[in-house]
Design a protein around this motif. Structure first.
Motif, PDB file in Angstrom:
ATOM      1  N   THR A  51     -23.721  15.709 -12.365  1.00 54.81           N
ATOM      2  CA  THR A  51     -24.636  15.234 -11.320  1.00 54.81           C
ATOM      3  C   THR A  51     -24.937  13.752 -11.501  1.00 54.81           C
ATOM      4  N   CYS A  55     -24.160  10.856  -8.929  1.00 55.04           N
ATOM      5  CA  CYS A  55     -25.229   9.997  -8.407  1.00 55.04           C
ATOM      6  C   CYS A  55     -24.756   8.550  -8.257  1.00 55.04           C
ATOM      7  N   ILE A  61     -27.331  12.700  -5.766  1.00 52.00           N
ATOM      8  CA  ILE A  61     -28.780  12.642  -5.516  1.00 52.00           C
ATOM      9  C   ILE A  61     -29.258  13.898  -4.803  1.00 52.00           C
ATOM     10  N   LEU A  64     -30.006  16.788  -7.186  1.00 50.79           N
ATOM     11  CA  LEU A  64     -31.046  16.638  -8.205  1.00 50.79           C
ATOM     12  C   LEU A  64     -32.074  17.775  -8.204  1.00 50.79           C
ATOM     13  N   PHE A  68     -32.495  20.061 -11.449  1.00 46.49           N
ATOM     14  CA  PHE A  68     -33.800  19.962 -12.096  1.00 46.49           C
ATOM     15  C   PHE A  68     -34.427  21.345 -12.254  1.00 46.49           C
ATOM     16  N   PRO A 100     -35.325  15.105  -3.656  1.00 49.20           N
ATOM     17  CA  PRO A 100     -34.680  14.236  -4.655  1.00 49.20           C
ATOM     18  C   PRO A 100     -35.571  13.101  -5.145  1.00 49.20           C
ATOM     19  N   TRP A 104     -36.713  12.460  -9.015  1.00 43.76           N
ATOM     20  CA  TRP A 104     -36.437  11.211  -9.713  1.00 43.76           C
ATOM     21  C   TRP A 104     -37.710  10.617 -10.316  1.00 43.76           C
TER      22      TRP A 104
END
Length: 425
Positions: A51, A55, A61, A64, A68, A100, A104
């Motif tokens: 991933t 990205c 992205i 994510l 996660f 996303p 982040w």
């Protein structure tokens, strides 16, 4: 005349070996569970790396949030395993970020997310290697020990051990391999606790909440615990005061009154004085018995003399409902053992008074720094905790020690009362 030292030491060696095996079996079980989690962590780590690479071109992205969430689920599996083993690792998440951009920001600003990522990288290696070693020891041991029973059934040259690297073609080789299997299993017994400690090290290091996080919730919890401890202490003092005032004090007053009456009657009616003195002796003995009962209710002498195991054995033996006892916990602080004693006493009293049960079971065990007390009966169930009840008293004792009480009592039974208390490492 005593026998040779070797004969005297043999039962001790056998007992030590049995204890080592009992310690190793749970360790092997949790190592295998950890090995499965390590495989998930390794796969998740690969997905995370892919991933991150994606990205760079912008496609990753969008992945994510999924990655996660997968990372958090694997980390929570390890937290559950650590809690089951006996390590108090709590869930540090507030809420799952959505989208996303939120993910982040969480990776950038939330120390918990970064700690999860560090744990994932470390555990993918450590958990896999330690679990693989334990698996190899057990599998090779069982395979080698049982080899003489089945190697001759296979075509010539196909019977192998140690992952196929060592062929077995003759009976002497089969029996020698069986002896080596005992060595494999002995190594599994000896090394499993150490392998488990190494396997859980990344989780114990990275999965608890970060020290820099806001500790207001823990402060509130400790404040409530302190209030519960003070309340339990006040209630205990009030109970002792009532027992002394309503029981022992009244009997001592009666002794004083009767002694005065006997003194007055001694001059005019000696026979009457003798009768009164006999009543004085009876009242004094009764007051002494009540005073002893109050003292025992503060710290039972049997607990100090015989330890927790002996004290609980006495409680179970005196229970009106037939009960069994299993104690596998080592020594604990006196305050904790006292709480356990009164918890079991109150629970057995509830069983006798309210449950209609024909049998009860008391289990006391220890996992890490937590002491677990369980009392189960086969009664009609339906137990409800309310102010003034025995269950409420057990809850107050547990809260005063920063412990927890769980009650399961469906209608029709069974009723299970479980208490967990911290007791140090």
């Amino acid at each position: 005349m005593s026998g040779p030292p070797e004969a005297a030491d043999r039962p001790s060696l056998l007992a030590d070996g049995a204890r080592a095996v009992r310690r190793a079996l749970p360790a092997v079980k949790w190592l295998m569970v950890g090995f499965g989690i390590a495989l998930l962590a390794l796969g998740t780590l690969v997905v995370v790396v892919l991933t991150v690479v994606l990205c760079i071109v912008g496609v990753g992205i969008l992945l994510l949030p999924v990655v996660f969430g997968l990372m958090r689920k694997v980390a929570e599996l390890e937290r559950r395993r650590l809690r089951a083993i006996g390590h108090a690792v709590q869930l540090p998440y507030d809420e799952r970020p959505a989208g996303p951009r939120a993910v982040w920001r969480s990776l950038r600003d939330d120390p918990t997310s970064r700690r999860d990522l560090l744990w994932l990288a470390a555990y993918a290696l450590v958990g896999f290697v330690t679990g693989l070693i334990a698996l190899q020891l057990v599998v090779n041991g069982v395979q080698s020990v049982t080899l003489p029973a089945w190697w001759w059934l296979l075509p010539s040259g196909e019977a192998t051990v140690v992952n196929g690297f060592v062929p077995v073609r003759t009976w002497p080789a089969a029996w020698m391999t069986s002896v080596m299997g005992i060595v494999w299993l002995a190594l599994a017994v000896a090394l499993s606790p150490f392998l488990l400690r190494a396997q859980t090290a990344p989780g114990r290091r990275w999965l608890p909440p970060d020290p820099s996080l806001d500790l207001s919730s823990r402060v509130a919890e400790l404040t409530a615990t302190r209030a519960a401890a003070l309340n339990a202490h006040a209630l205990e003092l009030r109970r002792i005061e009532r027992a002394l005032h309503d029981g022992t004090q009244n009997k001592l007053v009666s002794v004083a009154v009767l002694a005065g009456a006997a003194q007055r009657a001694l001059e005019h009616d000696p026979q009457r004085a003798a009768e009164i003195l006999e009543r004085v002796q009876t009242s004094a003995e009764s007051a002494l018995a009540e005073l002893r009962a109050v003292v025992r209710s503060i710290l039972p002498a049997v607990l100090e003399n015989d330890g927790l195991d002996g004290a609980l054995s006495a409680l179970v033996a005196q229970s009106p409902v037939p009960a069994t006892l299993s104690v596998t916990a080592g020594p604990a602080p006196v305050s904790v053992e006292t709480a356990v004693y009164f918890t079991v006493a109150e629970a057995l009293t509830n069983v006798a008074r309210h449950s209609g049960a024909t049998h009860a079971a008391v289990v006391v065990s220890r996992a890490g720094d937590r002491l677990h007390v369980g009392v189960e009966d086969d009664g009609h169930g339906g137990a409800v905790m309310h102010d003034g009840s025995g269950l409420a008293g057990i809850a107050r004792r547990a809260e005063a020690h920063d412990g927890t009480l769980t009650v399961s009592s469906p209608v029709g039974g069974p009723t299970v009362v479980e208490v967990e208390l911290p007791c140090g490492s």
